[in-house]
Each structure stands twice: as C-alpha cells, then as structure tokens.
Design a protein around this motif. Structure first.
Motif, mmCIF file in Angstrom:
data_model
loop_
_atom_site.group_PDB
_atom_site.id
_atom_site.type_symbol
_atom_site.label_atom_id
_atom_site.label_comp_id
_atom_site.label_asym_id
_atom_site.label_seq_id
_atom_site.Cartn_x
_atom_site.Cartn_y
_atom_site.Cartn_z
ATOM 1 N N LEU A 20 3.690 -2.973 -59.875
ATOM 2 C CA LEU A 20 4.953 -2.997 -59.121
ATOM 3 C C LEU A 20 4.663 -2.963 -57.623
ATOM 4 C CD1 LEU A 20 7.207 -0.407 -61.004
ATOM 5 C CD2 LEU A 20 7.513 -2.895 -60.915
ATOM 6 N N ASP B 12 6.435 0.629 -53.151
ATOM 7 C CA ASP B 12 7.536 1.597 -53.124
ATOM 8 C C ASP B 12 8.029 1.923 -54.525
ATOM 9 O OD1 ASP B 12 7.381 1.717 -50.418
ATOM 10 O OD2 ASP B 12 9.076 0.368 -50.040
ATOM 11 N N ASP B 13 8.169 0.892 -55.341
ATOM 12 C CA ASP B 13 8.686 1.100 -56.690
ATOM 13 C C ASP B 13 7.695 1.890 -57.540
ATOM 14 O OD1 ASP B 13 10.735 -0.467 -55.790
ATOM 15 O OD2 ASP B 13 10.033 -2.294 -56.763
ATOM 16 N N TYR B 14 6.438 1.559 -57.386
ATOM 17 C CA TYR B 14 5.426 2.259 -58.188
ATOM 18 C C TYR B 14 5.350 3.736 -57.762
ATOM 19 C CZ TYR B 14 0.807 3.189 -60.289
ATOM 20 O OH TYR B 14 -0.248 3.713 -61.009
ATOM 21 N N GLN C 201 8.152 5.524 -59.325
ATOM 22 C CA GLN C 201 7.895 5.730 -60.752
ATOM 23 C C GLN C 201 6.960 6.913 -60.982
ATOM 24 O OE1 GLN C 201 5.945 2.498 -62.808
ATOM 25 N NE2 GLN C 201 7.860 1.773 -63.711
#
Lengths: 629, 629
Positions: free
Chosen positions: B34, B37-39, B42
């Motif tokens: 990802l 930022d998304d990772y 998560q």
C-alpha cells in the motif's frame, strides 16, 4: 593526484559514449518511490527521451540507420546504472532483447518492416522467452508454434499454466509486439525452440484476440518496469513471423536449417543474444560503483567514537574494520570494471556488422560473459549490501539511494541466466576445452584425458610447492601464479572425479550432481583468474606513472583479497603455509591503509555526475564537495 | 515422522505464547505494498488490535496489571516475524523501547501515571535516543537537558543539526510522548546521558510548542513504521519528567545517584534495555524461518532440467548445489532458534519482577545478547537473500513475500546496535573475563595475563594437535572440541597482540585498531561456540527418539558447516589436515543428502500458520498441501 587521469583510464575505449550519457541523463527526473503506475509512466517517458537522443540506434545495422557501434551502445547502457535501473532494464528490453532478437534472429523481411520503428521506440516490444515452468532450462519451453499449411500460418499456443510466459518486461503495459520463443512444429515434427514475432496489443493498447495479458505486480525493485504474463490461445501469425535467420519453414511446411543439430541450432540462436548478459554485468558494475561512491564518501566524513589519546572523534573510514568492508570491495569493483571493458571489446569485434563469424571466439565470449555476469552480479549484490550497512540507519532511507540500488540489482543474480546455472556452463566448457586439446570431443573422454595429464604432477608437487615457490603476496606475478595454479588444480581434480562416469552403467546424473560444488568452484577459480588478468592488462596500458602506481596497488589489493578469501584452499593444497596466510591477511590490512588516503580519488574516478549522487547522506561533506556540473 | 513432535520442541518453554499469537494474528490483514500513509494506518490499527489481546501487557509489572512474563512477551513478539515485520517493529517501539524505558528507567511517579495507558496503547510513545550525528556512540549524544532551578524544569534542547533525533520509530505520525535521551546538566555540570519523558504531540496530534517533527520518508523496508526526526527548541518539562530510577535531581538542583561512575551509570541504564536487542534477534530468526520455509517448499516441488538417464525433470532440491544453499542455512537457523530460546530464558530469570539483580549474570546476558543479535541478524540477511535467489524470478515478486522479508529485516544488522560494534563489545568482554580470572581488572593487564597463560601451550601443540586429536567430523564431541579450541586460541592470540599497548607511550588506539579484524574474529568464534552449545543442550533435552535422532543430524550439519566456513583457520593452525578438510566438505554434502528427505518436515516444525505462507510460489504443491487452518 586528481581523479581526472583515473577517470580517463576507467572511461576507456568508449569514453565518448560515457560522456554522452553523462550529459543526456542530467535531464531525466525519475522517482522510484512513486506509485507503480506513475513510476512506470515516468520510465516509459524517459525511454522515449533516450530514443530521441538516437544513442540506442547506434548499436543497430548501419543499413537501417544504425552505426553498428555495439560496444558503444552496451557501454552507454551500462552508464544508465548510475542513474535509474528501471530505465536501464526497460532500455535493455526494448533495444537489447527485443531489438536484439529482431536484428540477430530475423532477416531483411523483419528488418525492413520493424527495425527503424524499434530503434525509434515507436514500436515497443518485449522478449517472451521465460515461462512459469521453465526459466533456466529454456530448451524445454512448452509454448508451441504449430505450422498450419492450409492457412500459411503458425498457431502460437500455451498448452498449460506452466507454459505461461512469465516475468516478461514490457508485457504488462507497453509492448505492442513480443518475440515469442516456442517449440516449432511442422508436419507433425518438433524442431525445437524458435522465435516468432507476435503482436500482443492493437494500436489502442488492447490485448489482441487470443492473447491474455496479466501483470506481475510489485517486485522487490525495478518497479518502473512493467513485468507481465502472456497466455496464447491458438493465436495465428503469418508464416513470415518466424525469425528465420537460422531456420525456415517453406509454404508446404518443409523445415530447413543450415544447422543440422537441433541442440546446436538452439545454442547458436541463444549465442547471438549474449549481449543481454554482458549488459547486465555492466549495469551491476555501475550500481556497485555508485553504492561504493556513496558509502566511501560518507565514511570519509562520518565520525564515531573518540580516540582516547586525543579525545577527537575518529572518521569511520579510518577504522580497519570499515576499510576492510569497503576497500577490498572497491578494488574488486575496479577489477570487474576492466574485465567488463575487455569483454565489451571482444563482443564488439565479433558482433560488428562487417565481422567474420568465428565459432571459437564466440564460444569463448559466451563463456566469459557467463562467468563475469555471475561473479559480477553477486559481487554487486554483496557490495551494495555492505555499503548499506556501512551507512547505518542513513543507508536504510530511500532518500539516500542505497535501498533502491540494492532492491533493483538483486534480481541480476538470477535473470539473464541464473548465476549458479551460468557457472556450471563455464565449468562444462572448461572441461570440454581440456578434451579439445587432444581432439577428444566427448565430455567424458576429456575428463579422462585431464585426469591422466595431471594426476602425477599433482602428486609430485604436493607438499613441495609452498617451499619451492614462496613469494611476496603483494607481488603480481606471485599472485597470478597462485590464481592460475588454483584454477588448473581444481579443474584437474574435477576431471579426475568425472572418470567414474565412464564406467558402464554409471549413474551419470548422480556422479555429476555429487560433484556440483566442485564444478562451481572450478568455474569461480577460472573467472577469478581472467578478471585478474584483465585488470593487470589494463594497468599495464596506463602510461601516466602516478595513475599506474595507484592502480597497481588497487590490483594488489584485489589480488591479495581474492587469495585471502580462498586461503583455505591454498593452505589445504600446500601453496601457502600458516605463516603465509598470516602474511596475506597482513597485506590486505596494509593495502587498505595505503589506499585509504586515495579512497575519495578512487571513487571520483568513476565520474558519476554529482547530481546523481545528490542526497542527504553526503550533506556532511558539502563544504569540500566539488560544485555539481 | 510428522512435524508435530518437532514443533513441540521448537515451541519450547513459551509454547503457550506462541499458540496465542498463531491464533491472534490470523485476523490481521496487512499489505506492505500500500502507499506509505495507508500502510502506516493499517499497522497502527493492528497495533491497537494487539493491545486488545492484552498479550503485550503480560511483560509489565504485575502491580500495574501486567503479568511479569518477560520471556512470554518476547517470544510473542518474535512470532510477529512470521507475519508483518512493520507491526513487529511498531510493537517493539511501543512496548519494548518506550514501555521498557518507562518501566525500567522510571519509578512509581511515572508508572502510576503512564504505565496502564502505555500497555493499552492509549498513550503511544517513541524512543528518542539516536541522533543524526551519534548512533553507535550514544554516550556522546548532543541533546541537552538543562535543569532550571527557578522553574523546577528541565530544558530539552537540540544544539545543532547533528543533535537532531533521527530515525525515531513512531515519531513521524503516532507518538504523543518521547523517551528522550539527553545530557543531563545541572548546576553547570554535565552528568551524562539520562532519559526524560517529553510530550511531543498534543491531544489533536499537533506538534507541541518548540518541537519540530519531520518524516524520514520511505525506507528500504518497514514502511509501516513512521520513522521521523525530532528537534527541540528549549522545550520545558517538569523536573519529574526525568526517568529517575538510577539518578535524580533535587528541587535545588542537586544531582544524586547510587552509581558514582558516570560511565557505569550509563551502561547500567542501557543494560536494562537489553530486551530490545534480544527481541530483534528473535524477529530476525522468525523471518529467516519463514524465508526458508518458502524456499524449501518451493524447491521441493519445482523441477528444472532433465536427468539424461530417465528423461524426467529433476526436483531442484535434489541438486547438491541447491541443497548446499538451503540446508546448512536451515541447520544454522535451528541452532540460532535454540540459542534464542536459551537467551530469552536467561533474560526472563533476571528480569522477572521478583528477581534478585546479579551484576555478573546481567553482564553475561548483555554479552550473549550482543553476540547472538549480531550473528543472528547477519545470518537472517544472508539466508533470506539466498532464499530469494533460490526461487529465481518468482522470489523477486512481492506476491511471494520474500522481497518484503528481505527489505524489512535488512536494517536489523545495524539498528539496536550496529553488528560490528556489538561484536567488538563481545570481544572486549571476553578479554576482560580473562583478566578477571586472576583478579587483574584493567583491560591491558588482562591481555598480558592471557598472553602468559597460553603462549607456551600454543607453541607446544602446534603441528601435533591434528595428529593427536583426529576425529570424525560428524561427531559432536569432536566438533565442539574444534570450536572451543578455535575460540580459545584466537582470544589468546588477540591478548598477546594487545601486550604492545602496555608499553609506555604506546599508541593505544592504533594498536587496537590494527587488531580490529582479530577482535571481530574472536567474538565470532565465541558466538559460534555458545550457539553450538545451546543447540546441543536443547537436543539432549529431547526425549522422543525419532525427533532426537533427526535433531542430532541437524546439529551435526550446523557444526560441520561452521567448521567448513572456518576451515582456513583450522588448517592454518594444524587442527585439520588437507585430507581432514576434504572430509569436512564431504560430510556437509552427505548430511545435506541425509536431511533432504526431512526438509519439508524440518520447516513445518516452525509451525508457521498456512495463511501466512499463502502465496502463488507454493501453488505448485497445492495438492499435497495441508488444509489451511
């Protein structure tokens, strides 16, 4: 001394190509940390910019607007390794693999139609050889190309999942056409692997009927390259799609080839593609040079821990342990640089468009290319890893470039020939060459010959040789003697072992397999010697006395570090005594110390333009840094 | 045999913690590919899920709702290495580094206020030790914490760019509070490095006044961890922010500590943080186990090239070269697994909340932790690289997990102590221990002692020892004798060299630096021996005869492969003859062949849940694969 004289030597025969790329690439902006789609788009755009420079044209046939400068184009390719390795691979796929297959396996009917567009990048191609089930053993690919005499077409077909074309650079996004390697079948008979030009996308970029394209997705590195998979469901192409330089099929389905043996024909075709392997070795070298430049320049300014006597913090490159990490790796990188230059020169002479083909030279070129590619790419992987570690946490940040160098070059050890498989090829050729000397051509026969030849002399010398030939471990002649003896001795021992395979009913696979470690050792010993020789020859050609003296010391470090790495073998075989190996280690340490003051000059000699080294890691040296070009 | 019995042995004392994590982590979905930022989001979410399991609580003080199960919590942490290494590091920062500093360097005033929130993850923290200019040499950090008696506050300040806190996990995005290491200054005097709790973000996540936070950006791996930089511009914190277990400042500015020596105080504080280093070693081990599981299972189904006798394609793990790549690495991974279990057990006994502190045991623990962390993380890096190469192009695709394992674990070799620096610490302790035996405490004195002790015996034995003590290279007693002799001999030689440093006016730095390679070799020889012993002890504790016999062979391969790697030394020092080392290589090859049929069982023994191994690489084995849990 300045690095200018050194750079002149390192730039070598194709210094013009190097200077061109230095100038051209300053304009390119590439960011491997972009999302995959954006980075791929950037790399494709850069590929078109490269085409605009007309540099890639120069490796092609002068009859079609090329210049036939094979060496120059491979050197230019190698230089891309200082910049962006996705672009390097993307260019390699377009002009080296696809363009190379077109040029070298095709004939006028293909050249007339596709060569200019390929050079210009208006036709983007890919090279569909590897399958999911067959990577190293391409002779046993499963894709079929069956001739249909009724329609005068070949039917390209993927019979099962293992036959899927896999990891194909350019397939996932850009390529319009693929050079597809498949088993040619006509009149019910298979004639082995041949290459065919197969359109895979239409003008709008949609997959052609019967072609299923998928994406390999993210990789460890090289994410600017769109690797993908191709599945063919009875895709029809005209008979003329066969790249027919070495074999052809007549309209009535009759197969013909100047080369009778299927296996020999296959290896002849593959042999024309040796340029790809040589290019990978060059790219790996550039990446290692860049990593060492970063780590050595950082190490020459970074301080850590104090000298208790002075209270002053010590520059990390003044620590012996740090020198031992970086300087022998640098010396070997120099050796490989000159071995690569030599290799490119040999290739140029054989592949230029007016060259007379010479089977012996071609065979030697392929063996050298295989060996140097294997040893060079492993060296790059190890050296870049060491450089990353030598820069600590800073080396782990993307902004400091080392992570990308490492991730991108990693696959070099297994693509364009898996290194382990390549070294086996080298060893098998070495064994065959023994046989050739007495006209015995079969592989087992030559093993027997080798065994007879050396068994006695080996026995005679054992124990005596260290005493007979004690030398200064820094001396070039002595180093070369050690490396040559190792090469000869290991090969002779291997040949002796192979004798068992001669017995009636012998388990040939079992015997070869049991000696596989020995086979790999023989190949490595050979490559060590030829790399040493190439470096030594290059040093001898340097007329400037200061540069010559410095390079002589770099060669000495490379030689003695190689001997140190293999010192177990030298002691076991009585070439060195325990005292002798202590002298070897002492010489490595001493040469590290002697080269330490020249470390910056030595990396500056690569001539990597400052903008491609511009990263926070080197901020600490800013004051003394040369102004970027 | 099945892998169940083997898994029981490998799971060891904290099998409960292992089973818990196996069950818990099935629920987590993390995708390292990802966007950053998304990772990161998560991983932070997964961190909270982990907190919800209350597993992390178990390592903390029972008085605050913990269970004091230090060994269990480190084992659970290690198991995260089978899943996502960003989550492992994120958890390590929160509960190991920040929580550990709070627990071990703080007192009730800190525990009462912050410990429960830290365990629950409602207070996210970071560990701000490393600075741009000082990573390994943390004793010379430049950040200052100056006591202002007028306001009863410490002023935390970053005096220059080199003093910037760098690479701080959690700083870029999540952490509200930092454990900041700074030079404590009061009444105009510096008392060395101490830790302070400094709020860095307010409840809305905005940086606190005077705190400048920046982001380290993309890294080679671990991109789910938000590493950042902190700069303090005269940030004021109350006097009580000092983590005052080992030293305190009174309202009038008086400094006090039970430990008089600044240096000893510093190392006592650092010593309480040994858990982090041990945890990294464990995480590296899990990653290597996962990589080997993938590569060995792939290698056991992948076929390439035909046996000419049968025409059948050969399973790649049946090739000797492939076995030599993977099986000795697997054997050493086993050895390190048991050495780690032993290390965790020792730590548990010393760190449990009712333990009586023992300086000697603590010192031994730190030395072991340093050595096993260095050797274990290098082993992981090399093994994962080898596994990647052993899987060819498939190993380079992100979908097959190896790229992430490699990229994530790479930094393990240089964080929580640079491996080279750690091995030097080990060697220095070894030298000191010599001295301790005769009550001579200074470092140079002990060098003289060691020299006197062994010089003669070494001379006596040379040449004779290989004849006197010829053995079966597969025999455990013989292997151990070789490893012990190497350890003793190298240390003795090192001590002899150090004598020169005793001379009046000697260049002590120069002498130590010239022996740095020797120092590192001494440390490695020591770690090789203790890892071997830990494995041997574990094997002896296995009662099931089949499992015991299998593990005995794995131990034999680990031992003989270690001896083979170091065979140069053994021949140089006349412990092995040339014939002897041929027997060593033959034994490695033979043991590879003997363990080949058990390869799948051996990797299944790690008990990595199938969903964490689910990737296209293993599709080929689908039919015979156990049903995922």
């Amino acid at each position: 001394m300045t690095s200018t004289a050194l750079q002149q030597v390192l730039d070598g025969r194709w210094s013009g190509a190097r200077e061109e790329v230095r100038a051209q690439l300053g304009a390119l902006k590439l960011d491997p940390d972009l999302p995959t789609d954006d980075y791929r788009a950037q790399v494709t755009e850069a590929l078109h910019q490269l085409a605009g420079t007309r540099r890639p044209h120069q490796g092609f046939d002068p009859a079609y607007g090329g210049e036939g400068d094979v060496g120059g184009v491979v050197t230019a390719f190698e230089m891309l390794g200082y910049g962006d390795l996705s672009l390097l691979v993307k260019a390699g796929v377009q002009w080296g693999l696809f363009g190379g297959a077109l040029q070298n396996l095709g004939t006028a009917r293909h050249h007339d139609r596709y060569l200019r567009d390929t050079m210009d990048g208006t036709l983007l191609g890919c090279f569909a050889m590897t399958e999911t089930g067959h990577g190293s053993d391409v002779q046993h690919l499963l894709t079929t190309a069956t001739f249909d005499v009724a329609t005068d077409e070949f039917v390209i077909h993927t019979p099962n999942r293992a036959a899927r074309k896999d990891y194909i650079g350019g397939a996932a996004r850009d390529a319009r056409m693929a050079a597809v390697f498949a088993q040619l079948v006509t009149e019910g008979t298979s004639h082995g692997v041949h290459a065919f030009l197969v359109p895979i996308r239409d003008a709008d970029g949609a997959a052609m009927p019967g072609v299923t394209i998928s994406d390999c997705g993210r990789k460890a590195g090289l994410n600017g390259v769109d690797n993908g998979r191709l599945v063919f469901d009875s895709v029809r192409v005209p008979r003329e799609a066969l790249l027919n330089r070495f074999a052809d099929v007549a309209p009535d389905g009759t197969y013909s080839s100047e080369i009778a043996s299927e296996s020999r024909r296959f290896f002849t075709m593959l042999g024309t593609l040796v340029r790809g392997r040589i290019s990978v070795a060059g790219g790996a070298g550039s990446a290692a040079e860049k990593a060492l430049t970063l780590a050595i320049r950082y190490g020459a300014t970074r301080r850590q821990f104090s000298d208790p006597a002075t209270g002053e913090e010590v520059v990390v490159l003044d620590y012996l342990a740090h020198q031992r990490k970086l300087l022998p790796a640098l010396a070997t990188t120099y050796a490989l640089h000159f071995a690569q230059e030599d290799l490119v020169g040999r290739m140029h002479e054989q592949q230029k468009f007016d060259a007379v083909p010479d089977e012996g030279l071609q065979r030697e070129l392929e063996t050298r290319a295989a060996g140097i590619k294997a040893i060079g790419t492993w060296h790059a992987t190890h050296s870049i890893q060491t450089c990353r570690e030598a820069c600590g946490g800073a080396g782990y940040l993307s902004e400091n470039m080392l992570p990308q160098l490492k991730a991108d070059t990693d696959v070099f050890t297994t693509f364009e020939g898996d290194n382990t498989v390549l070294l086996q090829l080298v060893a098998k050729t070495l064994l065959s060459d023994y046989a050739r000397r007495v006209g015995r051509l079969d592989m087992l026969g030559k093993a027997r010959f080798a065994a007879d030849l050396v068994a006695d002399t080996v026995a005679e010398r054992t124990g005596a040789r260290a005493v007979l030939r004690r030398g200064d471990v820094r001396d070039r002649t002595y180093q070369r003697w050690l490396l040559t003896e190792r090469e000869d001795h290991i090969l002779a021992g291997l040949a002796r072992r192979m004798r068992a395979a001669l017995a009636p009913g012998a388990d040939q696979f079992g015997i070869f397999n049991a000696a596989q470690d020995h086979l790999l050792e023989a190949a490595r010993a050979h490559v060590d010697r030829i790399v040493f020789d190439a470096f030594a020859t290059a040093v001898d050609g340097v007329t400037d006395p200061t540069t010559n003296a410095l390079l002589e010391r770099v060669l000495a470090l490379h030689g003695v570090a190689t001997i140190e790495r293999e010192r177990a073998w030298f002691v076991e075989h009585a070439y060195l005594t325990a005292t002798g190996t202590k002298a070897v280690t002492a010489a490595v340490n001493a040469l590290c110390g002697e080269l330490r003051p020249h470390a910056r000059t030595l990396v500056d000699g690569f001539g990597i333009p400052e903008p491609w080294l511009d990263c926070p890691l080197l901020d600490g040296e800013q004051p003394s840094r040369p102004t970027p070009a």
